[in-house]
Motif scaffolding. Structure first.
Motif, short mmCIF file in Angstrom:
data_model
loop_
_atom_site.label_atom_id
_atom_site.label_comp_id
_atom_site.label_asym_id
_atom_site.label_seq_id
_atom_site.Cartn_x
_atom_site.Cartn_y
_atom_site.Cartn_z
N SER A 138 -61.37 -4.69 -40.17
CA SER A 138 -60.53 -3.95 -39.23
C SER A 138 -60.59 -4.51 -37.82
N TRP A 139 -61.61 -5.31 -37.52
CA TRP A 139 -61.69 -5.90 -36.18
C TRP A 139 -60.80 -7.12 -36.01
N LEU A 140 -60.18 -7.59 -37.08
CA LEU A 140 -59.35 -8.79 -37.01
C LEU A 140 -58.01 -8.46 -36.35
N GLN A 141 -57.71 -9.13 -35.25
CA GLN A 141 -56.44 -8.91 -34.56
C GLN A 141 -55.28 -9.38 -35.46
N HIS A 142 -54.25 -8.54 -35.56
CA HIS A 142 -53.12 -8.88 -36.41
C HIS A 142 -51.83 -8.33 -35.79
N THR B 171 -35.22 -16.96 -49.18
CA THR B 171 -36.43 -17.72 -48.84
C THR B 171 -36.35 -18.40 -47.47
N ASP B 172 -35.32 -18.12 -46.70
CA ASP B 172 -35.15 -18.73 -45.39
C ASP B 172 -36.34 -18.38 -44.49
N PRO B 173 -37.11 -19.38 -44.03
CA PRO B 173 -38.27 -19.08 -43.19
C PRO B 173 -37.90 -18.52 -41.84
N ASP B 174 -36.65 -18.67 -41.42
CA ASP B 174 -36.23 -18.16 -40.11
C ASP B 174 -36.05 -16.64 -40.10
N LEU B 175 -36.24 -15.99 -41.25
CA LEU B 175 -36.10 -14.53 -41.30
C LEU B 175 -37.29 -13.82 -40.65
N GLY B 176 -38.36 -14.55 -40.38
CA GLY B 176 -39.50 -13.96 -39.68
C GLY B 176 -40.21 -12.90 -40.51
N GLY B 177 -40.81 -11.95 -39.82
CA GLY B 177 -41.51 -10.86 -40.49
C GLY B 177 -42.89 -11.21 -41.02
N GLU B 178 -43.42 -12.38 -40.62
CA GLU B 178 -44.73 -12.77 -41.14
C GLU B 178 -45.85 -11.93 -40.54
N LEU B 179 -46.87 -11.70 -41.34
CA LEU B 179 -48.12 -11.11 -40.85
C LEU B 179 -48.88 -12.21 -40.12
N LEU C 156 -48.70 -15.30 -42.65
CA LEU C 156 -48.55 -15.00 -44.07
C LEU C 156 -47.20 -14.33 -44.28
N ARG C 157 -46.37 -14.90 -45.16
CA ARG C 157 -45.07 -14.31 -45.50
C ARG C 157 -45.29 -13.30 -46.62
N PRO C 158 -45.03 -12.01 -46.35
CA PRO C 158 -45.28 -10.98 -47.37
C PRO C 158 -44.37 -11.13 -48.59
N LYS C 159 -44.80 -10.54 -49.69
CA LYS C 159 -44.00 -10.44 -50.91
C LYS C 159 -44.07 -9.00 -51.42
N THR C 160 -42.99 -8.55 -51.99
CA THR C 160 -42.98 -7.21 -52.57
C THR C 160 -44.10 -7.08 -53.60
N GLY C 161 -44.91 -6.04 -53.50
CA GLY C 161 -46.02 -5.81 -54.42
C GLY C 161 -47.34 -6.38 -53.95
N MET C 162 -47.32 -7.17 -52.89
CA MET C 162 -48.57 -7.76 -52.39
C MET C 162 -49.39 -6.71 -51.65
N ILE C 163 -50.70 -6.78 -51.81
CA ILE C 163 -51.62 -5.99 -51.00
C ILE C 163 -52.65 -6.94 -50.42
#
Length: 213
Positions: free
Chosen positions: A183-187, A130-138, A171-178
């Motif tokens: 589509s115009w939203l920059q991400h 759960t370390d927030p420093d792992l990054g990878g956020e959407l 947003l920090r992803p989770k396994t199984g999340m959709i």
């Protein structure tokens, strides 16, 4: 007395995939395709592996089931203004996979030509850490360009709960999340620093008129 209305909100949909078997089969299909085409393609990804966009073909039934899930979410969030009770439109899905190791990221981009875009997380890669420093956020960027170019960056609009409005959401992803968004939203995806492997599937939904009965 002054009244305040909040106009032009941006929908962001989140749900969880319920089938562990389906996630496993999707992972197997992606690993097989990655072994077949190790080079993949480079689009918005920085590092990692990005498949071709033909996952509906090489991903088999699990991929088609995931596309159907995304299309169902889109149907729930969309209305045909000229035919509200019986939409004249259906969806043409395009799908691809991303496999990301340490240091991989995705630069800011959007998906022109599509109506909705979705991302399904087959493995978040965090391995329970759960370390927030792992990054990878959407990362999701406010689509109102003036908001990110304000001359007074410390001055923010106030949300209904009294909190300041930000120009970027993480947003920090989770396994199984959709998740699904216009589509115009920059991400983007922040650099992933976990020891595991992030596996995700992206889906574009193009609106097309239904064939005549």
């Amino acid at each position: 007395m002054a009244t305040t209305r909040h106009l032009f909100s941006t929908p962001f949909v989140a749900d969880m995939l319920q089938s562990a078997e389906g996630l496993s089969l999707l992972r197997e299909a992606i690993e097989t395709e990655k072994a077949r085409d190790a080079a993949g393609v480079d689009i918005s990804n920085i590092g990692g592996w990005h498949s071709n966009t033909q996952m509906l073909e090489w991903g088999g039934e699990p991929a088609r089931a995931l596309a159907h899930k995304a299309m169902t979410l889109a149907d729930e969030q969309t209305i045909d203004n000229k035919s509200p009770q019986d939409s004249r439109f259906t969806w043409h899905p395009e799908m691809w996979a991303n496999v990301s190791g340490k240091g991989a990221a995705n630069q800011y981009h959007f998906h022109p030509g599509s109506f909705w875009s979705a991302v399904a997380y087959i493995d978040d890669g965090y391995e329970g850490d759960t370390d927030p420093d792992l990054g990878g956020e959407l990362q999701l960027q406010d689509p109102r360009m003036p908001m990110i170019r304000m001359g007074a960056p410390d001055l923010r609009l106030k949300l209904p709960d009294g909190q300041p409005m930000h120009s970027e959401v993480s947003l920090r992803p989770k396994t199984g999340m959709i998740v699904m968004f216009p589509s115009w939203l920059q991400h983007a995806v922040r650099p992933f620093k976990g020891e595991g492997t992030r596996i995700s599937i992206a889906i574009n939904l193009v609106a097309v008129l239904k064939s005549p009965a």
